[in-house]
Design an enzyme around this catalytic site. Structure first.
Site, PDB file in Angstrom:
ATOM      1  N   LYS A 111      34.941  44.279  40.963  1.00  0.00           N
ATOM      2  CA  LYS A 111      34.819  43.224  41.656  1.00  0.00           C
ATOM      3  C   LYS A 111      35.618  42.126  41.986  1.00  0.00           C
ATOM      4  CE  LYS A 111      32.885  38.932  41.068  1.00  0.00           C
ATOM      5  NZ  LYS A 111      33.452  38.494  42.396  1.00  0.00           N
ATOM      6  N   GLY A 113      32.404  41.160  46.669  1.00  0.00           N
ATOM      7  CA  GLY A 113      31.015  40.036  46.605  1.00  0.00           C
ATOM      8  C   GLY A 113      30.465  39.374  46.043  1.00  0.00           C
ATOM      9  N   GLY A 131      30.137  36.716  42.606  1.00  0.00           N
ATOM     10  CA  GLY A 131      29.582  37.087  40.934  1.00  0.00           C
ATOM     11  C   GLY A 131      28.205  37.127  41.144  1.00  0.00           C
ATOM     12  N   VAL A 141      26.819  40.542  42.934  1.00  0.00           N
ATOM     13  CA  VAL A 141      27.907  41.698  42.376  1.00  0.00           C
ATOM     14  C   VAL A 141      28.533  41.749  41.016  1.00  0.00           C
ATOM     15  CG1 VAL A 141      29.561  43.776  43.046  1.00  0.00           C
ATOM     16  CG2 VAL A 141      28.727  42.394  44.461  1.00  0.00           C
ATOM     17  N   GLU A 148      39.375  37.761  29.255  1.00  0.00           N
ATOM     18  CA  GLU A 148      40.413  36.777  29.763  1.00  0.00           C
ATOM     19  C   GLU A 148      40.142  35.540  30.225  1.00  0.00           C
ATOM     20  OE1 GLU A 148      43.985  37.522  28.326  1.00  0.00           O
ATOM     21  OE2 GLU A 148      43.471  40.317  27.795  1.00  0.00           O
ATOM     22  N   CYS A 178      47.214  31.274  33.786  1.00  0.00           N
ATOM     23  CA  CYS A 178      46.419  31.192  32.645  1.00  0.00           C
ATOM     24  C   CYS A 178      46.530  30.429  31.581  1.00  0.00           C
ATOM     25  CB  CYS A 178      45.328  32.374  32.169  1.00  0.00           C
ATOM     26  SG  CYS A 178      45.981  33.694  32.048  1.00  0.00           S
ATOM     27  N   GLU A 187      40.797  22.375  31.060  1.00  0.00           N
ATOM     28  CA  GLU A 187      41.623  23.457  32.242  1.00  0.00           C
ATOM     29  C   GLU A 187      41.327  22.613  32.869  1.00  0.00           C
ATOM     30  OE1 GLU A 187      41.103  27.868  32.970  1.00  0.00           O
ATOM     31  OE2 GLU A 187      42.943  27.916  31.793  1.00  0.00           O
TER      32      GLU A 187
END
Ligand code: NAP
Length: 480
Positions: free
Chosen positions: A170, A201, A203, A206, A245, A279, A377
């Site tokens: 996904k 789709g 989160g 899906v 991650e 990231c 972040e």
């Protein structure tokens, strides 16, 4: 010729009509206009994809077959990289020159790295009278973010194929179109039906179905820490293996004696790469109090060179934020940092172009390490400069966030930099300008994640060990 009006999902080796009628509108963040759409898949689509992946899963697949599959996908993907780069620029606003280099060439290098790792990997070993065999884990559910759309997918799909697993993928709703182009490469590679399946789709629908599906054995997630926690909770209900991650708030630590000019120049470039939507970005710059003023002058000069603008213009170094939602988040952080008393050196939250989600490269000085900007972040072009009194103070600040993904250390020599690096709680860091290595382990400490992508460790994660005790007479070895 790009196809940005996607109406089908890739399940069981076919482009199939989704079970529902939802569509995800994809917006070009530089124009704020829709450029196309992708299907909004449903739980039923995930179920069909998982069933196909289960049928395609062969735990006894040979290593030679995996090698062929990996090589075929790499070859088909490589041909498409110029097109994929254009699509990435269009759907998430990365400047074209970044899309043509970091966004597509790094995934290619990483993909080739997986092929090398597979060649060298030992799938069987002996331990006394045991034969230990590593078998593919099963069906991998892969959920990816939008910031490096191709890299994120390559980093999950290629090692899964190398390990002998099958995949239900996904991609992010914000940047699915480049992933459809990657899946066309997978199709051209001629993998057996069901080895790789794509269900675009949301989160919530899906992603959550993949994470909780009893037919998925391993969930590999990249994204924010909050969503990663939710995915891990759902996966725990059916005792799936999970790799995460997640986010970061990495420190670029410039010690007394480090090359300040180079460290600032490289550090600003790192913080602003891909509009700060990385990231691994070094979003906190830690400088000695004794060189603070000098460092700020260098930071301001370096930041002024980052031209923001049209991502198709070769002179542009920072494009728009990838979406309206991200634009709002980034501006919110800037406004609150102001209110919390950080000193604005350059940039700010003001709108800088009439159209497009553009944020000026922004630098704050005197950032309290415990403030929101010092801890959280942002995922935008916002750098926090923080002073420290001595090395112990620098280490305390560097380690003083919930994250531990990346970072850098600049010191007078390699030994001093390594000595400091040993104390930093982070998954990877550069010293004195060290370079990213696509075949070394990549992953986070603390709330930055669980597990490692790349390196032979990914094949260790994606396989499970079967211990076969051999008759001691037969094996001609003792108990130990
Ligand atoms: P995100 O909001 O966490 O979304 C990541 C993926 O998870 C998307 O595909 C998203 O779908 C899906 N998702 C959302 N809610 C879900 C749920 N309840 N269950 C299952 N899946 C769900 O992250 P993002 O904004 O796309 O990406 C930015 C974040 O990723 C940053 O925090 C960044 O640090 C992190 N990141 C980490 C790494 C790393 O290697 N450590 C690399 C890149 C990015 P939608 O399409 O619906 O949003």
């Amino acid at each position: 010729m790009h196809n940005y009006e996607r109406t089908t999902l890739f399940i069981d080796g076919q482009w199939v009509t989704p079970a529902g009628t939802d569509a995800i509108e994809v917006i070009d963040p530089s124009t704020e206009k829709a450029i196309g759409s992708a299907p909004g898949g449903t739980a039923a689509d995930v179920d069909a994809a998982v069933a196909a992946a289960r049928r395609a899963f062969d735990p006894l697949i040979t290593v030679a077959e995996r090698r062929e599959r990996v090589a075929a996908v790499i070859a088909a993907m490589e041909k498409r990289l110029p097109d994929i780069a254009e699509t990435i620029t269009r759907e998430m606003g990365a400047p074209l020159r970044i899309a043509q280099t970091v966004q597509t060439q790094v995934p290619l290098a990483v993909a080739r790295g997986f092929a090398d790792v597979l060649d060298a990997f030992e799938f069987e070993e002996r331990a006394g009278h045991s034969l230990i065999v590593r078998e593919p884990y099963g069906v991998v559910g892969a959920i990816t973010p939008w910031n490096y759309p191709l890299y994120q997918v390559v980093a999950k799909v290629l090692p899964a194929i190398a390990a002998g697993c099958t995949v239900v993928l996904k991609p992010s709703n914000e940047a699915p179109l480049s992933v459809f182009e990657f899946i066309e490469a997978v199709e051209e590679a001629g993998l057996p039906a069901g080895v790789v399946n794509l269900v675009s789709g949301s989160g919530r629908v899906v992603g959550e179905r993949i994470a909780s599906h009893p037919g998925v054995d391993f969930v590999s997630f990249t994204g924010s820490t909050g969503v990663g926690q939710r995915v891990a909770e759902l996966a725990a209900q059916s005792v799936k293996k999970v790799a995460l991650e997640l986010g970061g708030k990495s420190a670029n630590v410039i010690l007394d004696g480090g090359d300040l000019a180079t460290a600032v120049k490289v550090g600003v470039g790192n913080a602003f790469l891909n509009g700060g939507q990385t990231c691994m970005a070094w979003t906190r710059m830690l400088v000695p109090a004794s060189r603070y003023g000098e460092a700020l002058d260098l930071v301001e000069a370096a930041a002024s060179k980052y031209k923001v603008g049209d991502p198709w213009d070769p002179a542009t170094r920072i494009g728009p934020s990838a979406s309206a939602a991200q634009y709002k988040i980034v501006r919110g952080f800037i406004e609150r940092a102001h209110r919390e008393g950080a000193r604005l050196i350059t940039g700010g939250a003001e709108k800088i172009r009439d159209t497009g989600y553009y944020v000026a490269p922004t630098v704050f000085a005197d950032v309290d390490p415990d403030s929101e900007l010092g801890q959280e972040e942002v995922f935008g072009p916002v750098l926090a400069v923080i002073g420290f009194s001595d090395e112990a103070d620098a280490l305390r600040i560097a380690n003083g966030t919930p994250y531990g993904l990346s970072g850098a250390v600049w010191a007078k020599d390699t030994d001093s930099a390594i000595a400091f690096a040993r104390g930093v709680q982070t998954g990877q860091l550069d010293i004195n300008g060290g370079m990213y290595n696509p075949i070394a382990p990549f992953g986070g400490y603390k709330k930055s994640g669980i597990g490692r992508e790349t390196h032979k460790m990914i094949l260790e994660h994606l396989t499970q060990k079967k211990n076969i005790f051999i008759s001691m007479t037969e094996s001609k070895v003792g108990l130990y």
